[in-house]
Design an enzyme around this catalytic site. Structure first.
Site, mmCIF file in Angstrom:
data_model
loop_
_atom_site.group_PDB
_atom_site.id
_atom_site.type_symbol
_atom_site.label_atom_id
_atom_site.label_comp_id
_atom_site.label_asym_id
_atom_site.label_seq_id
_atom_site.Cartn_x
_atom_site.Cartn_y
_atom_site.Cartn_z
ATOM 1 C CB CYS A 105 47.919 -18.629 1.403
ATOM 2 S SG CYS A 105 46.468 -19.676 1.247
ATOM 3 C CB CYS A 116 34.238 -28.185 -2.101
ATOM 4 S SG CYS A 116 33.516 -26.542 -2.095
ATOM 5 C CB CYS A 119 38.157 -29.021 -0.757
ATOM 6 S SG CYS A 119 39.072 -27.932 0.343
ATOM 7 C CB SER A 212 35.892 -21.579 -5.495
ATOM 8 O OG SER A 212 37.032 -21.175 -4.778
ATOM 9 C CG HIS A 214 36.116 -24.957 -8.537
ATOM 10 N ND1 HIS A 214 37.192 -24.175 -8.871
ATOM 11 C CD2 HIS A 214 36.138 -25.047 -7.183
ATOM 12 C CE1 HIS A 214 37.832 -23.811 -7.770
ATOM 13 N NE2 HIS A 214 37.213 -24.317 -6.738
ATOM 14 C CB CYS A 331 44.706 -25.044 -4.325
ATOM 15 S SG CYS A 331 45.439 -23.555 -4.884
HETATM 16 N N1 SAH Z 1 36.502 -21.434 0.761
HETATM 17 C C1 SAH Z 1 37.116 -20.475 -0.108
HETATM 18 C C2 SAH Z 1 38.588 -20.315 0.148
HETATM 19 C C3 SAH Z 1 39.427 -21.540 -0.162
HETATM 20 S S1 SAH Z 1 40.579 -21.128 -1.390
HETATM 21 C C4 SAH Z 1 36.817 -20.841 -1.537
HETATM 22 O O1 SAH Z 1 36.165 -21.835 -1.772
HETATM 23 O O2 SAH Z 1 37.183 -20.082 -2.428
HETATM 24 C C5 SAH Z 1 41.200 -22.646 -1.864
HETATM 25 C C6 SAH Z 1 41.030 -22.903 -3.342
HETATM 26 O O3 SAH Z 1 41.535 -24.210 -3.660
HETATM 27 C C7 SAH Z 1 39.572 -22.895 -3.734
HETATM 28 O O4 SAH Z 1 39.426 -22.373 -5.007
HETATM 29 C C8 SAH Z 1 39.288 -24.383 -3.734
HETATM 30 O O5 SAH Z 1 38.138 -24.716 -4.436
HETATM 31 C C9 SAH Z 1 40.539 -24.937 -4.342
HETATM 32 N N2 SAH Z 1 40.720 -26.361 -4.100
HETATM 33 C C10 SAH Z 1 40.156 -27.114 -3.148
HETATM 34 N N3 SAH Z 1 40.549 -28.393 -3.247
HETATM 35 C C11 SAH Z 1 41.396 -28.445 -4.297
HETATM 36 C C12 SAH Z 1 42.157 -29.492 -4.887
HETATM 37 N N4 SAH Z 1 42.133 -30.725 -4.404
HETATM 38 N N5 SAH Z 1 42.934 -29.189 -5.942
HETATM 39 C C13 SAH Z 1 43.000 -27.914 -6.414
HETATM 40 N N6 SAH Z 1 42.320 -26.889 -5.881
HETATM 41 C C14 SAH Z 1 41.514 -27.157 -4.841
#
Ligand code: SAH
Length: 338
Positions: A105, A116, A119, A212, A214, A331
């Site tokens: 990863c 976001c 995150c 993503s 969500h 994640c």
């Molecule tokens: N910026 C890109 C790549 C990041 S991937 C994107 O948004 O897809 C990381 C993944 O983890 C994304 O799907 C993100 O939304 C998710 N993520 C972020 N914070 C998280 C959290 N606290 N718990 C679970 N997933 C989370």
């Protein structure tokens, strides 16, 4: 000092010649760096000592290094990589007992500016884009450190890969050509930068796409993901249909289940409606806590109900295994902490 991973194959040939060596040496070097992942010139046994000494005096293979390494009890390894300028970002190695896959990863940026709200990377703000070779270096570092060959790459570390489009595309091409990882085994995850998704579809090698998503309710999505104000769910869906038509592939929708917010039956119904005519798989990610907790984990029962409601629409739904949560490698937990 020159850094060898910065070079294309042709540039490496020129460099070898500049050291007064024959061109074919570049091929040997290339194979030591990318196929055998050695970290030390002395391990290059078919290269004579004289040339190895010249190399040691004039270049390094990589200009980034492991600053910290943590091994989770589930086998996940989180590396904090320090780049040449002292900035750091994580790379995570994930292995799954029942599969032969070894997934890296990788981070595409140091920090992120998408904001976001759930995150940890977003809380760090944006620092800089990573160069293509710095993305490739992350995979080489794992291979050097473990002696294992990476089979899959996911762009799910720090950063929004489509905000670093050129470098990420170059990295994908090199991952494919130099590390010999099939394009279907490369997954790019994005929060939904619509015009760049469209551009991706025109590439010679189109990676697997994960979105993503969500949340399928625009108002709630706006609260947790500012990107929704710029590229909303309707526009996103149009481009996803285009991606599927153009490439013949399915898209993966990532969906973070946040307790009492995105994990409700009402939200499941909205998601069902949204994906009705989309060729997709759904990957549910139970929210991982990131410290200051405004949001909460979903309870197990709600996760199962949510999954069931989607499956009854005939979609393939998986629940993402929580990898490395004990070392903050799951994640959304990557924030470059040292
Ligand atoms: N910026 C890109 C790549 C990041 S991937 C994107 O948004 O897809 C990381 C993944 O983890 C994304 O799907 C993100 O939304 C998710 N993520 C972020 N914070 C998280 C959290 N606290 N718990 C679970 N997933 C989370």
């Amino acid at each position: 000092m020159n850094t060898l991973v910065k070079y294309s194959f042709d540039e490496l040939e020129d460099f070898v010649e500049s050291l007064g060596e024959k061109k074919f040496r570049a091929k040997q070097l290339f194979s030591w760096i990318y196929s055998k992942s050695v970290s030390d010139f002395d391990a290059m046994s078919d290269i004579n000592k004289n040339f190895r000494d010249k190399l040691k005096n004039s270049c390094v293979i990589l200009d980034s290094k492991i600053k910290k390494k943590q091994v989770s009890k589930d086998g996940t390894i989180k590396y904090l990589i320090e780049f040449h300028d002292g900035n750091c970002a994580e790379t995570v190695l994930m292995r799954f007992d029942n599969r032969a896959n070894l997934s890296a990863c990788v981070s595409s940026q140091v920090g992120c500016y998408m904001g976001c709200d759930f995150c940890a990377t977003a809380k760090r703000g944006f620092i800089r884009n990573l160069e293509a070779y710095e993305i490739l270096s992350q995979i080489l570092i794992i291979q050097q450190d473990t002696g294992l060959k990476i089979t899959n790459v996911v762009f799910m570390g720090q950063g929004e890969p489509l905000n670093n489009y050129e470098n990420v595309c170059e990295a994908i091409e090199r991952i494919n050509k130099h590390l010999n990882i099939g394009i279907r085994r490369v997954t790019l995850s994005t929060c939904g930068i619509v015009p760049k998704i469209r551009s991706l579809c025109e590439l010679e090698f189109v990676p697997t796409l994960a979105i993503s998503l969500h949340c399928a309710d625009s108002n709630v999505r706006k609260q947790i993901m500012p990107v929704e104000c710029k590229y909303n769910l309707d526009e996103l869906k149009k481009v996803l249909i285009y991606y599927c038509d153009k490439t013949g592939k399915r898209v993966t929708l990532e969906y973070v289940l946040i307790g009492s917010l995105t994990d409700t039956k009402e939200m499941a119904q909205k998601l069902c409606e949204y994906i009705k005519d989309l060729k997709c798989n759904i990957n549910l990610i139970p929210y991982n806590p990131i410290g200051n907790d405004k949001y909460k984990k979903p309870n197990k029962k709600d996760v199962m109900i949510f999954k069931y409601l989607l499956e009854s629409q005939g979609k393939k739904v998986t629940i993402r295994l929580e990898r490395g949560a004990d070392i903050d490698a799951a994640c959304g937990q990557l924030a470059g902490k040292t």
